[in-house]
Design a protein around this motif. Structure first.
Motif, mmCIF file in Angstrom:
data_model
loop_
_atom_site.group_PDB
_atom_site.id
_atom_site.type_symbol
_atom_site.label_atom_id
_atom_site.label_comp_id
_atom_site.label_asym_id
_atom_site.label_seq_id
_atom_site.Cartn_x
_atom_site.Cartn_y
_atom_site.Cartn_z
ATOM 1 N N GLU A 88 0.827 -1.113 0.101
ATOM 2 C CA GLU A 88 -0.008 0.078 -0.136
ATOM 3 C C GLU A 88 0.874 1.336 -0.252
ATOM 4 N N LEU A 89 2.183 1.148 0.439
ATOM 5 C CA LEU A 89 3.152 2.177 0.130
ATOM 6 C C LEU A 89 2.904 3.220 -0.705
ATOM 7 N N LYS A 90 2.755 2.539 -1.997
ATOM 8 C CA LYS A 90 3.112 3.482 -3.238
ATOM 9 C C LYS A 90 1.624 4.129 -3.566
ATOM 10 N N HIS A 91 0.418 3.495 -2.556
ATOM 11 C CA HIS A 91 -0.930 4.100 -2.877
ATOM 12 C C HIS A 91 -1.021 5.416 -2.089
ATOM 13 N N GLY A 92 0.044 6.068 -1.421
ATOM 14 C CA GLY A 92 -0.388 7.080 -0.492
ATOM 15 C C GLY A 92 0.928 7.454 0.433
ATOM 16 N N PRO A 93 1.080 6.498 1.230
ATOM 17 C CA PRO A 93 1.603 6.906 2.488
ATOM 18 C C PRO A 93 3.288 7.036 1.908
ATOM 19 N N ILE A 94 3.666 6.821 0.678
ATOM 20 C CA ILE A 94 5.130 6.947 0.311
ATOM 21 C C ILE A 94 5.347 8.388 0.152
ATOM 22 N N ALA A 95 4.360 9.255 0.178
ATOM 23 C CA ALA A 95 4.260 10.842 -0.121
ATOM 24 C C ALA A 95 4.950 11.353 1.437
ATOM 25 N N LEU A 96 4.850 10.508 2.519
ATOM 26 C CA LEU A 96 5.266 10.956 3.942
ATOM 27 C C LEU A 96 6.634 10.802 3.995
ATOM 28 N N ILE A 97 7.364 10.064 3.164
ATOM 29 C CA ILE A 97 8.896 9.739 3.278
ATOM 30 C C ILE A 97 9.678 10.687 2.618
ATOM 31 N N SER A 98 10.512 11.014 3.380
ATOM 32 C CA SER A 98 11.719 12.044 3.076
ATOM 33 C C SER A 98 12.815 11.637 3.677
ATOM 34 N N LYS A 99 13.725 12.502 3.211
ATOM 35 C CA LYS A 99 15.078 12.004 3.547
ATOM 36 C C LYS A 99 15.302 11.534 5.153
ATOM 37 N N ARG A 100 15.960 10.477 5.404
ATOM 38 C CA ARG A 100 16.131 9.875 6.711
ATOM 39 C C ARG A 100 14.724 9.770 7.584
ATOM 40 N N THR A 101 13.506 9.381 6.828
ATOM 41 C CA THR A 101 12.443 9.028 7.673
ATOM 42 C C THR A 101 12.735 7.508 7.810
ATOM 43 N N PRO A 102 12.803 6.960 9.009
ATOM 44 C CA PRO A 102 12.915 5.646 9.450
ATOM 45 C C PRO A 102 11.716 4.861 8.935
ATOM 46 N N VAL A 103 12.168 3.755 8.054
ATOM 47 C CA VAL A 103 10.960 2.921 7.768
ATOM 48 C C VAL A 103 11.474 1.634 8.176
ATOM 49 N N ILE A 104 10.703 0.810 9.097
ATOM 50 C CA ILE A 104 11.202 -0.498 9.569
ATOM 51 C C ILE A 104 10.103 -1.534 9.064
ATOM 52 N N ALA A 105 11.083 -2.251 8.041
ATOM 53 C CA ALA A 105 10.369 -3.391 7.460
ATOM 54 C C ALA A 105 10.446 -4.794 8.151
ATOM 55 N N LEU A 106 9.354 -5.496 8.686
ATOM 56 C CA LEU A 106 9.377 -6.928 9.164
ATOM 57 C C LEU A 106 9.350 -7.917 8.093
ATOM 58 N N LEU A 107 10.151 -8.800 8.150
ATOM 59 C CA LEU A 107 10.279 -9.777 7.009
ATOM 60 C C LEU A 107 10.280 -11.158 7.685
ATOM 61 N N SER A 108 8.995 -11.897 7.740
ATOM 62 C CA SER A 108 9.111 -13.281 8.194
ATOM 63 C C SER A 108 8.249 -14.224 7.301
ATOM 64 N N GLU A 109 7.772 -13.466 6.367
ATOM 65 C CA GLU A 109 6.753 -14.329 5.248
ATOM 66 C C GLU A 109 7.677 -14.680 4.114
ATOM 67 N N PHE A 110 8.123 -15.674 4.077
ATOM 68 C CA PHE A 110 9.049 -16.049 2.825
ATOM 69 C C PHE A 110 8.437 -15.823 1.535
ATOM 70 N N SER A 111 7.057 -16.279 1.533
ATOM 71 C CA SER A 111 6.508 -16.433 0.075
ATOM 72 C C SER A 111 6.207 -15.017 -0.409
ATOM 73 N N VAL A 112 6.407 -13.917 0.366
ATOM 74 C CA VAL A 112 5.956 -12.424 -0.275
ATOM 75 C C VAL A 112 7.544 -11.296 -0.003
ATOM 76 N N CYS A 113 8.413 -12.170 0.604
ATOM 77 C CA CYS A 113 9.508 -11.158 0.889
ATOM 78 C C CYS A 113 10.188 -10.186 -0.212
ATOM 79 N N GLU A 114 10.086 -10.809 -1.378
ATOM 80 C CA GLU A 114 10.613 -10.442 -2.519
ATOM 81 C C GLU A 114 9.865 -8.993 -2.819
ATOM 82 N N LYS A 115 8.571 -9.304 -2.427
ATOM 83 C CA LYS A 115 7.586 -8.071 -2.766
ATOM 84 C C LYS A 115 7.805 -7.059 -1.811
#
Ligand code: G6P
Length: 599
Positions: A492-519
């Motif tokens: 959903e990031l690119k459907h709006g929230p990405i507008a909030l991201i600027s230089k050095r905004t922390p984005v914490i990504a949780l990755l435990s789902e192997f089947s969708v981790c590439e996405k």
């Protein structure tokens, strides 16, 4: 929420009241006060802010030879935070402390306005006046009974009368216990507050009145009744910090031991036992809770959706405050599972009562086994987490998610979605948790915290089960650090929230789902390209390009049914370190309350 204490005994009354109030601090409060009887006179002292302020204020007076007293921590509902609105309230000959909300307090005020001049904006002062209006100097029980029969709403009350060396307590829909010591008696909103003095207590039920003098009596409808004395199943040490800087850190560490306790209660011979209920006979399970308890229920729904849902069986999750006012279709095929650490949260309790009235089977996953929910649900699954003092839950959420995973596994096994060998293999990972939790807690979060604690906004992203873990991780961060945080399904990031991201905004990504981790990794790249600072928290088997991640936390690889537990512990630790650097009051975040006993 507000907390009530009462004491009658030989110790220094003021000191006992203050020390018990301090044990109730975790409930959240903004002001406090106490009333003590000495030489047949009641002295009321109250002030805004920390109990330390009250302690300082009462130190100016001589309280020696006091016989009894009541005390209160207030969490403002009716009226601003002020000394006038703090408890105890005094009207005429009556002094009282109150926890709860009176819905018809305006009507009561209209009845009494000619006789009384009110000093505060609180519903509580109106109750005080109502009792006084029925009081003739000698009919304490009758005045309390008459007044409370007119109240609509919830209350627990500690009451004293000028010239009488006694304390009275009564409750409806919010907790109140009578603590029993050696020739001394207590009132409290929570037995935890009394643990330094006694472990013996009686749970008061709605509309019972306790009268505490040299001994105690409990009345129902004017008749003395006899009730079972219970013993708290934990010690004062469990409710103290034990050398940890904060309760939160202690409670995060306690997850190691709780996982052992849960394993030995719910798993024997590589089999899930003791879940009491045969989930298989239901077609729909509704999970209901508030805050983190709601978040924990999402774990169960996620796995039911993933593995068990078919036209015949499905699950829903609801916030209690919504479930309560929705239209429902109930039949005998519906099971409602309530999740609550305290077992007293007003909205969740109201939903439980609604289901009980409908004759629906109910289960409470609850920590406080003496709580109202534990007593009123048809089945109870104890969380075994011990007293949780930090307002922001950690071990409570952990225990709820653990039990939810076991519930789902039980369904999967019974429905032959997994076989014996698969179940055994998964349960082995539950057994390994203590070691792995210890490993996760001891990673270096300070270095990451140091690089993000000054940011105004921090975002969490994830897919599959990770998005549900993100809900809890983001809630934990904002609760204790006051940093604005939100979470998004990473797609959903690119459907709006990405507008909030600027230089050095922390984005914490949780990755435990192997089947969708590439996405998710693609979404991380999108955020990175806009200047985000990337923090990844991932399971061992998912690899990430070193250049993509500014900070990378790796947790041991386990079955997906417990993987998110390890991920959330890393997030709890990160939130803790961030809040610490920001010098926040970690265990008692502003405006929050541990036990939300009003709607
Ligand atoms: C409050 C607490 C949360 C908790 C929620 C539900 O908001 O601050 O930590 O998750 O209540 O509480 P319960 O006792 O029902 O789990």
């Amino acid at each position: 929420m507000c907390g009530i204490i009462g004491y009658k005994g030989k110790r220094n009354v003021k000191d006992v009241l203050i020390s018990c109030l301090q044990m109730l601090e975790y409930r959240g409060y903004d002001s406090s006060g106490l009333a003590v009887i000495k030489n047949n006179k009641i002295r009321v002292t109250k002030c805004v802010g920390r109990i330390e302020n009250l302690k300082e204020k009462v130190s100016r007076y001589d309280f020696d030879n006091s016989v009894c007293g009541i005390a209160h921590t207030r969490w403002a509902t009716h009226g601003k935070v002020s000394e006038e609105n703090s408890h105890p309230h005094r009207v005429g000959n009556v002094v009282l402390v109150h926890n709860g909300v009176i819905e018809n307090y305006k009507e009561i005020e209209d009845l009494l306005i000619k006789k009384y001049k009110f000093k505060s904006e609180t519903d509580s002062e109106r109750i005080c006046a109502l009792i006084d209006s029925f009081y003739n100097g000698n009919n304490e029980l009758e005045a309390i009974e008459k007044a409370t029969s007119m109240l609509k709403g919830s209350y627990s009350l500690g009451i004293m009368f000028e010239g009488k060396n006694k304390i009275y307590g009564i409750k409806k829909d919010t907790p109140l216990v009578l603590g029993i010591g050696n020739k001394e008696f207590f009132l409290a909103s929570d037995i935890c507050a009394l643990l330094p003095y006694t472990k013996e207590f009686i749970i008061l039920d709605d509309n019972e009145i306790v009268e505490i003098g040299d001994n105690f009596n409990i009345y129902y409808d004017g008749i003395i009744i006899y009730k079972k004395i219970e013993t708290a199943d934990y010690d004062v040490e469990e409710a103290m910090k034990n050398g940890y800087e904060h309760f939160m850190l202690k409670e995060i560490n306690e997850q190691i031991d709780i996982s052992r306790k849960l394993y030995s209660k719910y798993i024997t011979n590589e089999n899930i036992n003791d879940l009491i209920i045969d989930l298989d006979k239901y077609k729909r399970i509704d999970f209901v809770g508030c805050g983190s308890a709601y978040n924990a229920s999402l774990v169960a729904k996620y796995f039911i959706d993933k593995y068990c849902t078919n036209g015949e069986f499905y699950a829903n999750c609801y916030a209690s405050s919504e479930y309560r006012y929705m239209n429902h279709y109930f039949d005998k095929n519906v099971l409602v599972v309530f999740l609550s650490q305290s077992g007293e949260t007003a909205d969740t309790l109201a939903c439980l009562r609604m289901c009980n009235e409908e004759g629906i089977d109910t289960v409470a996953i609850v920590n406080v086994i003496s709580s109202t929910m534990a007593r009123e649900a048809k089945y109870v699954l104890p969380m075994l987490a011990g007293p949780e003092i930090c307002v922001a839950t950690t071990k409570g959420y952990f225990s709820q998610s653990y039990i939810c995973s076991l519930l789902v596994l039980k369904v999967m096994y019974k429905r032959k979605i997994i076989n014996r060998e698969e179940l055994t293999r998964i349960l082995e990972d539950f057994n390994k948790l203590p070691k792995y939790i210890d490993e996760v807690i001891n990673k270096d979060y300070k270095i990451i915290a140091d690089s993000i604690y000054k940011n105004k906004d921090i975002y969490y992203i994830g897919r599959g089960i990770d998005i549900y873990t993100c809900y809890e991780a983001s809630l934990k961060l904002k609760e204790i650090s006051y940093i604005h945080s939100e979470c998004f399904a990473s797609g959903e990031l690119k459907h709006g929230p990405i507008a909030l991201i600027s230089k050095r905004t922390p984005v914490i990504a949780l990755l435990s789902e192997f089947s969708v981790c590439e996405k998710t990794i693609n979404n991380i790249c999108e955020a990175k390209a806009r200047g985000a600072k990337i923090i990844t928290i991932r399971k061992e088997s998912i690899n990430i390009d070193k250049n993509l991640s500014d900070y990378d936390i790796v947790v041991p690889l386990v079955s997906e049914f417990v993987q998110s537990i390890l991920i959330i512990i890393a997030c709890q630790m990160l939130s803790y370190e961030v809040a610490k650097l920001r010098k926040c009051d970690i265990d008692k975040p502003r405006n929050l309350s541990k036990s939300v006993t009003v709607e």
